[in-house]
Design a protein around this motif. Structure first.
Motif, PDB file in Angstrom:
ATOM      1  N   GLU A 142      10.603   6.013   0.380  1.00  0.00           N
ATOM      2  CA  GLU A 142       9.890   6.292  -0.875  1.00  0.00           C
ATOM      3  C   GLU A 142      10.710   7.230  -1.761  1.00  0.00           C
ATOM      4  O   GLU A 142      10.860   7.003  -2.964  1.00  0.00           O
ATOM      5  N   ARG A 143      11.258   8.273  -1.171  1.00  0.00           N
ATOM      6  CA  ARG A 143      12.035   9.247  -1.950  1.00  0.00           C
ATOM      7  C   ARG A 143      13.265   8.587  -2.578  1.00  0.00           C
ATOM      8  O   ARG A 143      13.566   8.772  -3.760  1.00  0.00           O
ATOM      9  N   LEU A 144      13.996   7.818  -1.783  1.00  0.00           N
ATOM     10  CA  LEU A 144      15.190   7.141  -2.312  1.00  0.00           C
ATOM     11  C   LEU A 144      14.795   6.180  -3.431  1.00  0.00           C
ATOM     12  O   LEU A 144      15.487   6.067  -4.452  1.00  0.00           O
ATOM     13  N   GLY A 145      13.662   5.498  -3.229  1.00  0.00           N
ATOM     14  CA  GLY A 145      13.178   4.559  -4.238  1.00  0.00           C
ATOM     15  C   GLY A 145      12.743   5.246  -5.519  1.00  0.00           C
ATOM     16  O   GLY A 145      13.038   4.778  -6.630  1.00  0.00           O
ATOM     17  N   LEU A 146      12.038   6.374  -5.401  1.00  0.00           N
ATOM     18  CA  LEU A 146      11.616   7.125  -6.586  1.00  0.00           C
ATOM     19  C   LEU A 146      12.832   7.637  -7.365  1.00  0.00           C
ATOM     20  O   LEU A 146      12.756   7.847  -8.569  1.00  0.00           O
ATOM     21  N   GLU A 147      13.941   7.825  -6.650  1.00  0.00           N
ATOM     22  CA  GLU A 147      15.172   8.274  -7.308  1.00  0.00           C
ATOM     23  C   GLU A 147      16.028   7.103  -7.785  1.00  0.00           C
ATOM     24  O   GLU A 147      17.175   7.287  -8.160  1.00  0.00           O
ATOM     25  N   GLY A 148      15.472   5.896  -7.736  1.00  0.00           N
ATOM     26  CA  GLY A 148      16.156   4.765  -8.374  1.00  0.00           C
ATOM     27  C   GLY A 148      16.788   3.747  -7.453  1.00  0.00           C
ATOM     28  O   GLY A 148      17.298   2.729  -7.921  1.00  0.00           O
ATOM     29  N   ALA A 149      16.784   3.989  -6.145  1.00  0.00           N
ATOM     30  CA  ALA A 149      17.422   3.041  -5.224  1.00  0.00           C
ATOM     31  C   ALA A 149      16.588   1.782  -5.065  1.00  0.00           C
ATOM     32  O   ALA A 149      15.358   1.828  -5.151  1.00  0.00           O
ATOM     33  N   SER A 150      17.251   0.677  -4.798  1.00  0.00           N
ATOM     34  CA  SER A 150      16.591  -0.504  -4.236  1.00  0.00           C
ATOM     35  C   SER A 150      16.531  -0.245  -2.740  1.00  0.00           C
ATOM     36  O   SER A 150      17.578  -0.045  -2.114  1.00  0.00           O
ATOM     37  N   VAL A 151      15.330  -0.218  -2.161  1.00  0.00           N
ATOM     38  CA  VAL A 151      15.214   0.161  -0.754  1.00  0.00           C
ATOM     39  C   VAL A 151      14.809  -1.027   0.111  1.00  0.00           C
ATOM     40  O   VAL A 151      13.981  -1.845  -0.276  1.00  0.00           O
ATOM     41  N   VAL A 152      15.439  -1.093   1.279  1.00  0.00           N
ATOM     42  CA  VAL A 152      15.124  -2.132   2.254  1.00  0.00           C
ATOM     43  C   VAL A 152      14.483  -1.432   3.438  1.00  0.00           C
ATOM     44  O   VAL A 152      15.113  -0.592   4.088  1.00  0.00           O
ATOM     45  N   ILE A 153      13.207  -1.771   3.679  1.00  0.00           N
ATOM     46  CA  ILE A 153      12.490  -1.123   4.774  1.00  0.00           C
ATOM     47  C   ILE A 153      12.302  -2.104   5.920  1.00  0.00           C
ATOM     48  O   ILE A 153      12.321  -3.321   5.722  1.00  0.00           O
ATOM     49  N   SER A 154      12.128  -1.540   7.097  1.00  0.00           N
ATOM     50  CA  SER A 154      12.016  -2.412   8.270  1.00  0.00           C
ATOM     51  C   SER A 154      11.236  -1.720   9.370  1.00  0.00           C
ATOM     52  O   SER A 154      11.204  -0.499   9.458  1.00  0.00           O
ATOM     53  N   SER A 155      10.576  -2.542  10.185  1.00  0.00           N
ATOM     54  CA  SER A 155      10.027  -2.092  11.467  1.00  0.00           C
ATOM     55  C   SER A 155       9.690  -3.344  12.255  1.00  0.00           C
ATOM     56  O   SER A 155       9.982  -4.462  11.814  1.00  0.00           O
ATOM     57  N   ARG A 156       9.060  -3.171  13.407  1.00  0.00           N
ATOM     58  CA  ARG A 156       8.900  -4.305  14.323  1.00  0.00           C
ATOM     59  C   ARG A 156       7.829  -5.293  13.898  1.00  0.00           C
ATOM     60  O   ARG A 156       7.914  -6.467  14.242  1.00  0.00           O
ATOM     61  N   LYS A 157       6.797  -4.835  13.161  1.00  0.00           N
ATOM     62  CA  LYS A 157       5.643  -5.713  12.881  1.00  0.00           C
ATOM     63  C   LYS A 157       5.602  -6.128  11.417  1.00  0.00           C
ATOM     64  O   LYS A 157       5.644  -5.289  10.518  1.00  0.00           O
ATOM     65  N   LYS A 158       5.472  -7.436  11.211  1.00  0.00           N
ATOM     66  CA  LYS A 158       5.473  -7.979   9.847  1.00  0.00           C
ATOM     67  C   LYS A 158       4.353  -7.389   8.994  1.00  0.00           C
ATOM     68  O   LYS A 158       4.563  -7.053   7.819  1.00  0.00           O
ATOM     69  N   LYS A 159       3.169  -7.248   9.578  1.00  0.00           N
ATOM     70  CA  LYS A 159       2.025  -6.705   8.832  1.00  0.00           C
ATOM     71  C   LYS A 159       2.350  -5.310   8.286  1.00  0.00           C
ATOM     72  O   LYS A 159       2.094  -5.002   7.117  1.00  0.00           O
ATOM     73  N   ASN A 160       2.948  -4.464   9.130  1.00  0.00           N
ATOM     74  CA  ASN A 160       3.303  -3.108   8.700  1.00  0.00           C
ATOM     75  C   ASN A 160       4.361  -3.133   7.598  1.00  0.00           C
ATOM     76  O   ASN A 160       4.308  -2.354   6.643  1.00  0.00           O
ATOM     77  N   VAL A 161       5.324  -4.039   7.751  1.00  0.00           N
ATOM     78  CA  VAL A 161       6.392  -4.170   6.750  1.00  0.00           C
ATOM     79  C   VAL A 161       5.789  -4.582   5.404  1.00  0.00           C
ATOM     80  O   VAL A 161       6.082  -3.973   4.361  1.00  0.00           O
ATOM     81  N   ASP A 162       4.942  -5.602   5.423  1.00  0.00           N
ATOM     82  CA  ASP A 162       4.332  -6.102   4.181  1.00  0.00           C
ATOM     83  C   ASP A 162       3.499  -5.027   3.489  1.00  0.00           C
ATOM     84  O   ASP A 162       3.568  -4.855   2.266  1.00  0.00           O
ATOM     85  N   GLU A 163       2.723  -4.289   4.274  1.00  0.00           N
ATOM     86  CA  GLU A 163       1.875  -3.229   3.692  1.00  0.00           C
ATOM     87  C   GLU A 163       2.719  -2.120   3.069  1.00  0.00           C
ATOM     88  O   GLU A 163       2.401  -1.615   1.987  1.00  0.00           O
ATOM     89  N   ALA A 164       3.795  -1.749   3.751  1.00  0.00           N
ATOM     90  CA  ALA A 164       4.657  -0.680   3.240  1.00  0.00           C
ATOM     91  C   ALA A 164       5.367  -1.110   1.955  1.00  0.00           C
ATOM     92  O   ALA A 164       5.492  -0.317   1.015  1.00  0.00           O
ATOM     93  N   VAL A 165       5.804  -2.365   1.907  1.00  0.00           N
ATOM     94  CA  VAL A 165       6.454  -2.881   0.685  1.00  0.00           C
ATOM     95  C   VAL A 165       5.480  -2.811  -0.485  1.00  0.00           C
ATOM     96  O   VAL A 165       5.844  -2.388  -1.597  1.00  0.00           O
TER      97      VAL A 165
END
Length: 257
Positions: free
Chosen positions: A32-55
């Motif tokens: 979130e911090r990197l994104g608020l500072e302008g980055a395109s961020v790629v997030i990841s974890s083991r569960k698709k549901k968690n990934v989708d919610e975080a995006v």
């Protein structure tokens, strides 16, 4: 969070950042911090549901975000994480290795070999293998940040082997900084006590929480935003002359001289 947003800059405009284990806790706050500072961020974890919610959460804050399912001990998923990032954004500037497990509270000499293997595999080896995939795509001036722990300086009885794997990250930071110089900087953040799902044992018992607060000089536990701020500093050009170093973000808990 709103108060923080008014204070932060835009140090990652035009940059692409991957953060592993980033759908909650410290990893999510870093993304979130990197994104608020302008980055395109790629997030990841083991569960698709968690990934989708975080995006969705990131996108609701107008952050450019891509989510990829990645269990860091899975070779194909590590490959996918890097490939999908490069396919979408064409490059990679920042990689934050945050994934870790602590599956046992046994003393080291009573820990099963399978648990030792898992600790080593996720907490240390996966970072190396992920960087082997990422290295060809890292830009000149890129930055790696490994997330270790205050436990790496003084492994505690209930999480001793976990602490030892975190000690290994201090050495890995030094070794990689030498190997990847001068084009890529490699640094490390060692968080203190931060109440997250991962560290529930601190927060669910009031006495344990009070004891943890008492070990700090600032009489409070750390926040995930505290860890994100330190990580963003090390990843940014503000830290362009810092490499091979570990910053302890632990409210003054004793770590080293």
């Amino acid at each position: 969070m709103a108060k923080m947003e008014t204070k932060i800059g835009r140090r990652f405009e035009g940059k692409v950042a991957i953060v592993t284990a980033s759908t909650q806790g410290i990893g999510f706050s870093i993304a979130e911090r990197l994104g608020l500072e302008g980055a395109s961020v790629v997030i990841s974890s083991r569960k698709k549901k968690n990934v989708d919610e975080a995006v969705e959460k990131l996108k609701s804050k107008e952050i450019e975000a891509l989510g990829v399912v990645c269990h860091v001990s899975n070779a194909q998923q590590r490959k996918d994480l890097i490939q999908k990032t490069v396919e979408k954004y064409g490059k990679l500037d920042v990689l934050v290795s945050n994934a870790a497990v602590n599956p046992s509270v046994d003393p080291i000499l009573q820990t099963q070999e399978s648990i030792l293997d898992k600790l080593w595999e996720i907490n240390v080896k996966a970072t190396i293998l992920l960087l082997q995939e990422a290295a060809p795509h890292l830009q000149k001036g890129s930055s790696i940040v490994l997330i270790s722990s205050i436990a790496g300086f003084q492994p505690q009885p209930a999480m001793a082997m976990y602490g030892v794997t975190k000690t290994a990250l201090f050495g890995l930071t030094k070794a990689l900084a030498a190997e990847m110089s001068p084009d890529t900087r490699v640094n490390c953040v060692a968080p203190g006590f931060v109440p997250t799902h991962f560290a529930e044992f601190i927060t669910k018992d009031e006495a344990v929480r009070k004891e943890a607060e008492g070990k700090t000089l600032l009489n409070r536990l750390g926040t995930t935003e505290d860890m994100a701020a330190a990580t963003a500093f090390l990843a940014s050009d503000d830290a362009s002359y810092i490499t091979g170093e570990t910053i302890v973000v632990a409210g003054g808990i004793p770590s080293r001289l």
